[in-house]
Scaffold this active site. Structure first.
Site, PDB file in Angstrom:
ATOM      1  N   ASP A  98      15.332  -2.312   3.433  1.00 40.74           N
ATOM      2  CA  ASP A  98      13.932  -1.965   3.256  1.00 40.74           C
ATOM      3  C   ASP A  98      13.215  -2.207   4.580  1.00 40.74           C
ATOM      4  O   ASP A  98      13.471  -3.210   5.255  1.00 40.74           O
ATOM      5  CB  ASP A  98      13.326  -2.862   2.161  1.00 40.74           C
ATOM      6  CG  ASP A  98      12.378  -2.106   1.257  1.00 40.74           C
ATOM      7  OD1 ASP A  98      11.427  -1.504   1.787  1.00 40.74           O
ATOM      8  OD2 ASP A  98      12.579  -2.127   0.034  1.00 40.74           O
ATOM      9  N   ASP A 199       8.970   1.579   3.475  1.00 40.79           N
ATOM     10  CA  ASP A 199       7.864   1.265   2.570  1.00 40.79           C
ATOM     11  C   ASP A 199       6.563   1.964   2.992  1.00 40.79           C
ATOM     12  O   ASP A 199       6.162   1.877   4.160  1.00 40.79           O
ATOM     13  CB  ASP A 199       7.658  -0.269   2.605  1.00 40.79           C
ATOM     14  CG  ASP A 199       6.766  -0.766   1.499  1.00 40.79           C
ATOM     15  OD1 ASP A 199       7.125  -0.569   0.321  1.00 40.79           O
ATOM     16  OD2 ASP A 199       5.713  -1.349   1.812  1.00 40.79           O
ATOM     17  N   GLU A 256       9.136   6.104   1.528  1.00 40.58           N
ATOM     18  CA  GLU A 256       8.340   5.973   0.310  1.00 40.58           C
ATOM     19  C   GLU A 256       6.952   6.509   0.630  1.00 40.58           C
ATOM     20  O   GLU A 256       6.271   5.985   1.514  1.00 40.58           O
ATOM     21  CB  GLU A 256       8.248   4.509  -0.142  1.00 40.58           C
ATOM     22  CG  GLU A 256       7.615   4.394  -1.515  1.00 40.58           C
ATOM     23  CD  GLU A 256       6.803   3.127  -1.722  1.00 40.58           C
ATOM     24  OE1 GLU A 256       6.592   2.738  -2.876  1.00 40.58           O
ATOM     25  OE2 GLU A 256       6.345   2.511  -0.729  1.00 40.58           O
ATOM     26  N   HIS A 324      11.771  -1.076  -8.551  1.00 42.48           N
ATOM     27  CA  HIS A 324      11.204  -2.404  -8.799  1.00 42.48           C
ATOM     28  C   HIS A 324       9.695  -2.377  -9.044  1.00 42.48           C
ATOM     29  O   HIS A 324       9.117  -3.413  -9.356  1.00 42.48           O
ATOM     30  CB  HIS A 324      11.510  -3.292  -7.589  1.00 42.48           C
ATOM     31  CG  HIS A 324      10.843  -2.759  -6.356  1.00 42.48           C
ATOM     32  ND1 HIS A 324      11.236  -1.576  -5.746  1.00 42.48           N
ATOM     33  CD2 HIS A 324       9.770  -3.191  -5.651  1.00 42.48           C
ATOM     34  CE1 HIS A 324      10.449  -1.319  -4.721  1.00 42.48           C
ATOM     35  NE2 HIS A 324       9.555  -2.285  -4.636  1.00 42.48           N
ATOM     36  N   ASP A 325       9.039  -1.226  -8.876  1.00 38.24           N
ATOM     37  CA  ASP A 325       7.592  -1.118  -9.104  1.00 38.24           C
ATOM     38  C   ASP A 325       7.256  -0.440 -10.425  1.00 38.24           C
ATOM     39  O   ASP A 325       6.080  -0.250 -10.742  1.00 38.24           O
ATOM     40  CB  ASP A 325       6.939  -0.258  -7.998  1.00 38.24           C
ATOM     41  CG  ASP A 325       6.932  -0.941  -6.647  1.00 38.24           C
ATOM     42  OD1 ASP A 325       6.986  -2.184  -6.599  1.00 38.24           O
ATOM     43  OD2 ASP A 325       6.870  -0.211  -5.628  1.00 38.24           O
TER      44      ASP A 325
HETATM   45  O1  ISL Z   1       3.485  -0.421  -7.455  1.00 39.92           O
HETATM   46  C1  ISL Z   1       2.787   0.544  -7.407  1.00 39.92           C
HETATM   47  C2  ISL Z   1       2.186   1.082  -8.595  1.00 39.92           C
HETATM   48  O2  ISL Z   1       1.697   0.075  -9.324  1.00 39.92           O
HETATM   49  C3  ISL Z   1       2.514   1.282  -6.213  1.00 39.92           C
HETATM   50  O3  ISL Z   1       1.198   1.634  -6.107  1.00 39.92           O
HETATM   51  C4  ISL Z   1       2.982   0.517  -5.003  1.00 39.92           C
HETATM   52  O4  ISL Z   1       2.092  -0.482  -4.675  1.00 39.92           O
HETATM   53  C5  ISL Z   1       3.124   1.482  -3.882  1.00 39.92           C
HETATM   54  O5  ISL Z   1       3.988   2.447  -4.321  1.00 39.92           O
HETATM   55  C6  ISL Z   1       3.728   0.841  -2.666  1.00 39.92           C
HETATM   56  O6  ISL Z   1       4.893   0.168  -3.002  1.00 39.92           O
HETATM   57  C7  ISL Z   1       5.572  -0.501  -2.014  1.00 39.92           C
HETATM   58  O7  ISL Z   1       4.730  -1.236  -1.152  1.00 39.92           O
HETATM   59  C8  ISL Z   1       4.026  -2.319  -1.741  1.00 39.92           C
HETATM   60  C9  ISL Z   1       4.909  -3.224  -2.574  1.00 39.92           C
HETATM   61  O8  ISL Z   1       4.100  -4.060  -3.363  1.00 39.92           O
HETATM   62  C10 ISL Z   1       5.840  -2.448  -3.475  1.00 39.92           C
HETATM   63  O9  ISL Z   1       6.710  -3.321  -4.145  1.00 39.92           O
HETATM   64  C11 ISL Z   1       6.566  -1.475  -2.615  1.00 39.92           C
HETATM   65  O10 ISL Z   1       7.550  -0.753  -3.313  1.00 39.92           O
HETATM   66  C12 ISL Z   1       3.424  -3.083  -0.585  1.00 39.92           C
HETATM   67  O11 ISL Z   1       4.396  -3.360   0.360  1.00 39.92           O
END
Ligand code: ISL
Ligand code: CA
Length: 549
Positions: A98, A199, A256, A324-325
């Protein structure tokens, strides 16, 4: 189409904190992952994406990085990491890391320095601004907090954070900072990693001048993605990054990219080949109305049209149901109300998505049909997004609504420990873990499904083998059949030698298939029922194969 290893493999996503605890502290770790490599080999995945394993104070579970080149102590050491990489490679599995470079932790030494004074050499590594009439520099809200700005008394300025207050955004306009990031990436490549999942990479460029957001401008704070997503400068940064880091390497980079559309995705992927592929959010947003918490029913026709539009828009897609989100796939898009429906819908969903054209990502637990979690109180919640949302709900008096949203959509649903067996703590650990184990682990776990050849797990293994061993299913063309059918998703994949027909009854009701094409006389190569008739049973899926002559 150009052949690439990352087009031919299925990627397995590991959330290390919840995969396997090797040293009895209730937290998953790197040595735990090593214990399970045999399992990954058995399953047939050829790449692993690890969520962040870097040193972090864990305000956002590792997405707040304190040191990009140190391993989080709870997860182990750099020696453990090296061992993991070596063992994976020995077993023919690539390692994807990541990369979190939209922001760092506020405990990163860059930020510690940056805070110290207006003329500190690191000041410009972050986005500092004077207040506007003693208030925030603009009206942007963040993903996690009402305002995207935090005031710092020492220098009387505010810094921007699109996520939590402990995740200050890095200033990509600064070439020195960009260079440091490229060097860091290259050092990981030199160690031997095979690629990165980047990310929120399409948020790194902010609109110059940081203008106020205008959506619902009566609100005090406004979510202003029009000013921080997909900005013109983004392609410059990605071009530079590709030149400095990715070009001439046989690696995979997947971005992402929230808010990306089929219209603008081409600017960062495909012809410009800045990124190999992206994670768009249209599928993840499909059951939300104006935001994720306002949950609306899953609409099959909308789903089909959207997936088809992406299949047509890009030559290569990423395919994922969850991560994981996100909540658990089977609870969200299938039916977890009975053991029978859970099993059948999990299998059908697997076929429906993963035989499309693109690289499949399987999130840990998807292959056994893990479900959402019946959390019973706030004290069980660990995720910063849900915690902040509950806090706002308490202030605004909408706690019931918020709790309902968290049960359906909260990120912790995906973060409870992997269910390995029916022993205490699901075989994840022998002490109380950092987050509860889903109480259904005695029924849903790897060990019991290993013994049952009709399990979701065995089905996924077959699905992975089928997909990765067929040229037509990897590189072949995609076509839809009976596109307006509200119950079935039907498509074909073909190269010059073979055609595969994928048929999914996406509903929980028996349906008769009425199509003019003669598909049902072909050989069935994968199915979740023993049935050949025109009547498809609840969540029935069949994959047919036809050899061209
Ligand atoms: O989790 C989400 C929806 O509730 C997304 O809005 C998420 O915050 C967004 O996709 C970004 O995600 C990534 O970056 C974030 C982190 O919290 C997430 O776990 C990661 O996948 C900040 O680094
Ligand atoms: Ca541990």
């Amino acid at each position: 189409m150009e052949k690439k290893w990352w087009k031919e493999c299925v990627v397995y996503q590991i959330y290390p904190r919840s995969f396997k605890d090797s040293n009895h502290d209730g937290i998953g770790d790197i040595l735990g992952i090593i214990e399970k490599i045999d399992y990954l080999v058995w399953l047939g995945v050829k790449a692993v994406w690890l969520n962040p394993v870097y040193d972090s104070p864990n305000d956002d579970m590792g997405y707040d990085i304190r040191n990009y080149e140190k391993i989080m102590a709870e997860f182990g050491s750099m020696a453990d990491f090296d061992k993991l990489q070596c063992e994976l490679h020995k077993n023919g599995i690539k390692l994807i890391m990541d990369l979190v470079v939209n922001h760092s932790s506020d405990e990163h030494h860059w930020f510690v320095e940056s805070k110290k004074s207006l003329d500190n050499p690191y000041r410009d590594y972050y986005i500092w601004r004077k207040g506007f009439k003693n208030k925030e520099p603009n009206n942007w809200s963040s993903f996690f907090t009402p305002s995207a700005w935090k005031y710092d008394e020492l220098t009387d300025e505010w810094f921007l954070h699109l996520f939590s207050e402990k995740q200050p955004d890095l200033n990509w306009e600064n070439p020195t900072l960009r260079n440091e990031i490229y060097q860091m990436i290259n050092r990981w490549f030199d160690k031997g990693v095979d690629g990165f999942r980047m990310d929120v990479i399409n948020l790194i460029a902010k609109k110059p001048g940081l203008p106020n957001g205008t959506k619902n401008s009566s609100d005090k704070y406004v979510f202003s993605d029009e000013h921080f997503a997909m900005q013109p400068k983004l392609t410059d940064y990605l071009t530079e990054m590709r030149k400095n880091c990715f070009e001439n390497r046989d690696c995979m980079c997947v971005g992402e990219t929230p808010f990306v559309t089929t219209q603008n995705a081409n600017s960062i992927v495909d012809s410009n080949s800045l990124l190999d592929m992206i994670f768009h959010f249209e599928l993840m947003d499909i059951d939300g109305l104006n935001g994720k918490w306002n949950v609306i029913p899953f609409d099959i026709l909308k789903f089909k049209k959207m997936m088809i539009s992406w299949q047509k828009a890009l030559p290569w897609n990423s395919l994922f149901w969850s991560n994981h989100d996100q909540p658990r796939t089977v609870s969200r898009f299938g039916d977890d109300s009975s053991e029978f429906n859970r099993t059948q819908s999990a299998k059908m969903l697997g076929v429906c998505l993963h035989l499309l054209k693109g690289t499949s990502f399987i999130y840990q637990g998807e292959e056994i049909g893990m479900t959402n979690v019946a959390f019973s109180s706030k004290s069980e919640i660990r995720d910063i997004e849900s915690i902040q949302f509950l806090k706002n709900a308490e202030n605004g008096n909408f706690v019931d609504y918020a709790w309902n949203g968290i049960l359906k959509k909260g990120r912790d649903n995906a973060r409870t420990p992997m269910q390995w067996d029916d022993s205490n703590q699901a075989g994840f650990s022998d002490v109380t873990p950092w987050i509860i184990v889903n109480p259904n682990y005695k029924m849903i776990n790897v060990a019991s499904q290993m013994k049952d050849e009709f399990s979701v797990l065995h089905f996924y293994k077959k699905l992975i083998t089928l997909k990765t061993s067929s040229n037509a299913l990897v590189y072949g063309d995609f076509e839809t059949i009976d596109i307006d059918n509200p119950d079935f998703f039907i498509y074909s994949r073909q190269d010059e030698f073979e055609v595969y027909y994928v048929i999914c009854n996406m509903t929980k009701i028996e349906r008769v298939l009425l199509i003019k094409e003669d598909i049902l006389s072909n050989e069935i190569v994968l199915a979740n029922y023993d049935n050949k008739s025109k009547t498809f049973l609840p969540f029935e899926t069949r994959v047919y194969k036809m050899i061209k002559r």
